[in-house]
Scaffold this motif. Structure first.
Motif, PDB file in Angstrom:
ATOM      1  N   THR A  40      38.255  34.169  41.771  1.00 28.79           N
ATOM      2  CA  THR A  40      38.878  34.859  40.664  1.00 28.79           C
ATOM      3  C   THR A  40      39.127  33.865  39.449  1.00 28.79           C
ATOM      4  N   LEU A 168      41.446  46.361  37.211  1.00 27.36           N
ATOM      5  CA  LEU A 168      42.703  47.418  37.411  1.00 27.36           C
ATOM      6  C   LEU A 168      43.913  47.090  36.552  1.00 27.36           C
ATOM      7  N   ARG A 176      47.534  50.059  41.543  1.00 24.71           N
ATOM      8  CA  ARG A 176      46.780  48.740  41.294  1.00 24.71           C
ATOM      9  C   ARG A 176      46.717  48.058  42.546  1.00 24.71           C
ATOM     10  N   GLU A 177      47.921  48.132  43.584  1.00 30.33           N
ATOM     11  CA  GLU A 177      47.908  47.314  44.736  1.00 30.33           C
ATOM     12  C   GLU A 177      47.241  47.959  45.650  1.00 30.33           C
ATOM     13  N   GLN A 180      43.605  46.851  44.844  1.00 26.42           N
ATOM     14  CA  GLN A 180      43.350  45.692  45.227  1.00 26.42           C
ATOM     15  C   GLN A 180      43.303  45.332  46.954  1.00 26.42           C
ATOM     16  N   ARG A 184      39.333  44.075  48.504  1.00 27.00           N
ATOM     17  CA  ARG A 184      39.170  43.048  49.382  1.00 27.00           C
ATOM     18  C   ARG A 184      38.220  43.773  50.472  1.00 27.00           C
ATOM     19  N   THR A 198      41.031  38.035  36.031  1.00 27.33           N
ATOM     20  CA  THR A 198      42.822  38.412  35.770  1.00 27.33           C
ATOM     21  C   THR A 198      43.514  37.564  35.252  1.00 27.33           C
ATOM     22  N   GLU A 203      48.071  39.140  41.632  1.00 25.26           N
ATOM     23  CA  GLU A 203      46.785  39.747  41.791  1.00 25.26           C
ATOM     24  C   GLU A 203      45.602  38.796  42.606  1.00 25.26           C
ATOM     25  N   THR A 206      46.383  37.648  46.121  1.00 26.66           N
ATOM     26  CA  THR A 206      46.026  38.877  46.810  1.00 26.66           C
ATOM     27  C   THR A 206      44.681  38.931  47.339  1.00 26.66           C
ATOM     28  N   LEU A 207      43.835  38.577  46.272  1.00 21.76           N
ATOM     29  CA  LEU A 207      42.541  39.231  46.330  1.00 21.76           C
ATOM     30  C   LEU A 207      41.607  37.923  46.817  1.00 21.76           C
TER      31      LEU A 207
END
Ligand code: ADP
Length: 337
Positions: A40, A168, A176-177, A180, A184, A198, A203, A206-207
């Motif tokens: 990311t 997203l 969005r969640e 996500q 994944r 992002t 986010e 999380t990813l």
């Protein structure tokens, strides 16, 4: 985590820059992205993330530096020959074509035969969670479903790299969640290299397998979510990833970063453990969160901070709200101010 054998490509950026007449969008950035990794690019608006993605894709020309994909120099290779899957916010679907036709499009362009197109479109729609939506038009889908179609269309020709620019960004929080988690799962299933842009740190946490933190056209640090949280190399990274209370050390031109769960509030200074520093604070708000407490504090110089605790502060005076913040120096990074 990236699989050991993967269908994803490795990407290497060596000293890449992008200058415009009146601005430097990207300034001498180097980055190694592993095959199959979910990388990311995280940073505030205008920090150079999209420029980096555009340079990987070939949408923009380099001012300096080299872009390699699987050790092949890409600088002069046109966009369509780089074989990248692309999901950008502005990369809209064809409005007059059904979901299936949208997803089939990249395969038709590559002259894949009909039977194989049908089979691969079905598989891509399955992966993207769109089974049953084949004949709908984009206008008959929600924003989240439209982005799933864009994802299926980007994956259908099995590119070794997928570039995603805030895909997203236009969706509401719940959707969005959900997406996500889907992303994944899809990343794990297809085993390709994902480069995801992002500005949202949650986010990113999380990813990602790893995160590159951008600031003013440069990368400040690259690491796993935990590395960035536990051992930030700069104040910018520490403040961008997670919450913290930033304490100025007047004598050394440094700051100490205390994470919310690593500080403790005491009724009086003398109860601090030996060797643990203290600063006087005012507790502005004590908020009960069910799982524990969150205290919004203010340092003597007016700097706000936040501390979490499993227990409340029964001793806290209603009128004064004075307390002492203490922490173990080993878990609070000291960084240049
Ligand atoms: P981010 O994706 O992190 O929001 P960008 O990579 O889009 O940031 O932009 C980085 C910087 O480069 C910004 O200051 C932006 O204004 C500038 N920039 C981007 N594209 C252009 C352009 N075509 N012409 C001039 N400046 C640009």
């Amino acid at each position: 985590m990236a699989k050991e054998t993967t269908a994803g490509a490795q990407i290497r950026l060596e000293g890449i820059s992008k200058h415009y007449p009146n601005s430097i969008a990207l300034d001498d950035v180097s980055l190694d992205i592993k095959a199959g990794e979910f990388m990311t690019l995280l940073g505030p608006s205008g920090s150079g993330k999209t420029t980096t993605l555009n340079l990987i894709a070939g949408f923009a020309s380099l001012t300096t530096g080299d872009v390699y994909i699987d050790n092949k120099l890409m600088n002069d290779v046109p966009v369509h020959k780089r074989e990248l899957g692309i999901v950008f916010q502005h990369y809209a679907l064809f409005p007059h074509m059904s979901v299936a036709a949208n997803v089939a499009f990249p395969l038709q362009q590559r002259k894949v035969d009909k039977a194989e197109i049908a089979q691969r479109v079905t598989a891509a729609l399955e992966v993207a969670g769109l089974h049953g939506f084949e004949s709908r038009l984009p206008a008959e889908l929600s924003g989240g479903q439209q982005q799933r179609v864009a994802l299926a269309r980007a994956l259908v020709f099995e590119p070794r790299v997928l570039l995603l620019d805030e895909p997203l960004g236009a969706l509401d929080k719940k959707l969005r969640e959900d997406l996500q988690l889907e992303l994944r799962r899809i990343h794990r299933e297809v085993g390709r290299t994902f480069v995801f842009v992002t500005h949202d740190q949650e986010e990113a946490l999380t990813l990602s397998d790893r995160i590159a933190v951008f600031n003013s056209g440069k990368i400040e640090q690259v690491g796993t979510a935990q590395e960035l949280y536990d051992t930030p190399k700069t104040r910018f990274v520490a403040e961008f990833i997670g919450d913290s209370t930033v304490i100025k050390n007047d004598s050394s031109n440094t700051v100490t970063i205390v994470r919310p769960e690593r500080g403790q509030l005491l009724a009086d200074e003398s109860s601090a453990k030996p060797g643990m520093p203290t600063v006087p604070v005012t507790v502005r708000q004590a908020i009960y969160l069910g799982s524990g407490w969150k205290f919004e504090i203010v340092l003597p110089d007016g700097t706000p901070g936040v501390i979490r605790s499993n227990t409340g502060l029964e001793w806290l005076g209603e009128a004064e709200n004075r307390a002492f913040l203490t922490w173990a120096p080993a878990v609070a990074p000291e960084l240049p101010a």
